[in-house]
Design an enzyme around this catalytic site. Structure first.
Site, PDB file in Angstrom:
ATOM      1  N   TYR A  27       2.719  -0.757  36.927  1.00 54.73           N
ATOM      2  CA  TYR A  27       3.610   0.407  36.834  1.00 54.73           C
ATOM      3  C   TYR A  27       3.631   0.955  35.406  1.00 54.73           C
ATOM      4  O   TYR A  27       3.479   2.163  35.192  1.00 54.73           O
ATOM      5  CB  TYR A  27       5.024   0.020  37.267  1.00 54.73           C
ATOM      6  CG  TYR A  27       6.024   1.142  37.122  1.00 54.73           C
ATOM      7  CD1 TYR A  27       5.961   2.255  37.954  1.00 54.73           C
ATOM      8  CD2 TYR A  27       7.020   1.095  36.145  1.00 54.73           C
ATOM      9  CE1 TYR A  27       6.871   3.302  37.817  1.00 54.73           C
ATOM     10  CE2 TYR A  27       7.933   2.139  36.009  1.00 54.73           C
ATOM     11  CZ  TYR A  27       7.859   3.232  36.843  1.00 54.73           C
ATOM     12  OH  TYR A  27       8.757   4.269  36.702  1.00 54.73           O
ATOM     13  N   LYS A  34       2.325   4.728  33.886  1.00 51.79           N
ATOM     14  CA  LYS A  34       3.174   5.651  33.137  1.00 51.79           C
ATOM     15  C   LYS A  34       2.591   5.957  31.753  1.00 51.79           C
ATOM     16  O   LYS A  34       2.745   7.062  31.227  1.00 51.79           O
ATOM     17  CB  LYS A  34       4.591   5.083  33.025  1.00 51.79           C
ATOM     18  CG  LYS A  34       5.334   5.076  34.360  1.00 51.79           C
ATOM     19  CD  LYS A  34       5.477   6.487  34.914  1.00 51.79           C
ATOM     20  CE  LYS A  34       6.228   6.565  36.210  1.00 51.79           C
ATOM     21  NZ  LYS A  34       6.393   7.946  36.718  1.00 51.79           N
ATOM     22  N   THR A  69      18.101   6.051  41.796  1.00 50.59           N
ATOM     23  CA  THR A  69      17.367   6.538  42.965  1.00 50.59           C
ATOM     24  C   THR A  69      16.765   5.345  43.689  1.00 50.59           C
ATOM     25  O   THR A  69      16.840   4.205  43.227  1.00 50.59           O
ATOM     26  CB  THR A  69      16.231   7.488  42.553  1.00 50.59           C
ATOM     27  OG1 THR A  69      15.207   6.734  41.875  1.00 50.59           O
ATOM     28  CG2 THR A  69      16.731   8.588  41.628  1.00 50.59           C
TER      29      THR A  69
END
Length: 330
Positions: free
Chosen positions: A205, A209, A242
């Site tokens: 991850y 990014k 989220t």
């Protein structure tokens, strides 16, 4: 040897998260100013059906933009469109299917969009996944790399000609890519971008990014050198409440719930910097920036490595089937 390799990315990621939470504890979230109407401008927002993407699409629609929500769930996308239209009866917003984990789907999306003859003034690369178990995209890419980075890399390149045509030197078009603070601890391994030698969801991850920041800076450099009126910026939304965190392990989920309620940004707050980058008159003609909480700030030292940017660009072109040569002629 394998255990430290797996644990280190986890520790780095959680330390970054702690630093972000401390910042959010002592600093108010950036508030979106009142912007002039953006009537006639067209925007694409990936992952625009929920979370920060939805809030971004909603706000840009309220400014008068014609917004295309691009996502891989027709049900969620149409529901988001209906909700925005109920709030803004005159708003121009629609859904178009896009699966960023499929190169074929990306090509189909672009072909359909271009076939309508619409201009394109704003592209917001917002969609993403985080900490998913080891898995691959339709084309065999590690999922974080494939969806978060390579999918947006291909989408952006295929839409560049529309962005170039739609801009002018007194009204530039804009590409906004959503990265995160995890890029600061990301390690880009050009010999193993697919994380096949030793898979870590946390490391994969963070790498995706970091790749987004490197790509954005390199693209801006190339566009500027050719004189194209397209501005590319990266935004860091902070830690936002989220469902991006749904893949956290059970203990982390239990800790996250009360912490998120106290310290995480809301989706609307998380979207504020992307909205600013997309619509603010202060960002006219400004590119190559990393924006956090509404301000320009320094990204990681690695992200400014021009040799690494160029190497990643070449390798990315090879992976998604784009020519490495004069892409600016698209």
């Amino acid at each position: 040897m394998r255990l430290p390799t797996l644990i280190l990315p986890v520790l780095k990621l959680y330390l970054v998260g702690l630093k972000v939470l401390l910042y959010q504890l002592f600093n108010k979230s950036f508030t979106v100013p009142v912007f002039p109407k953006q009537n006639g401008r067209v925007a694409i927002v990936t992952g625009g059906a929920k979370g920060m993407g939805y809030e971004t699409a909603r706000h840009l629609t309220s400014l008068g933009m014609h917004v295309v929500i691009a996502g891989n769930s027709e049900e969620e996308g149409l529901a988001a469109v209906q909700k925005i239209r109920e709030e803004n009866k005159k708003g121009k917003v629609e859904f178009q299917f896009l699966d960023l984990a499929s190169l074929k789907s990306i090509h189909q999306f672009v072909q359909t969009f271009k076939g309508r003859g619409l201009p394109l003034h704003v592209l917001i690369n917002n969609a993403g996944v985080m900490l998913v178990p080891e898995s691959q995209t339709e084309d065999g890419f590690e999922l974080h790399l494939g969806l978060n980075y390579l999918g947006h890399f291909l989408l952006t390149n295929l839409l560049l000609d529309a962005l170039k045509r739609s801009g002018s030197h007194d009204s530039c078009t804009r590409i906004i890519t959503v990265s995160s603070a995890t890029h600061y601890v990301g390690v880009l391994n050009l010999q193993d971008l697919q994380s096949r030698s030793c898979y870590s969801a946390h490391g994969a991850y963070a790498q995706s990014k970091l790749a987004l920041v490197l790509f954005s800076y390199y693209l801006q450099q190339k566009l500027t050198s050719k004189g194209f009126p397209v501005m590319v910026n990266v935004v860091d939304p902070g830690m936002v409440n989220t469902d991006l965190y749904k893949n956290l392990c059970t203990p982390a989920q239990l800790i996250k719930r009360p912490v998120a309620w106290l310290l995480f940004r809301t989706p609307a707050e998380g979207a504020s910097t992307a909205i600013y980058a997309a619509a603010s008159p202060a960002m006219e003609g400004v590119g190559g920036c990393y924006l956090y909480n509404g301000r320009r700030t320094q990204s990681s030292t690695t992200s400014y490595d021009e040799d690494l940017q160029a190497q990643l660009w070449r390798q990315s072109c090879a992976l998604v089937g784009l020519p490495v040569g004069d892409w600016s002629a698209n």
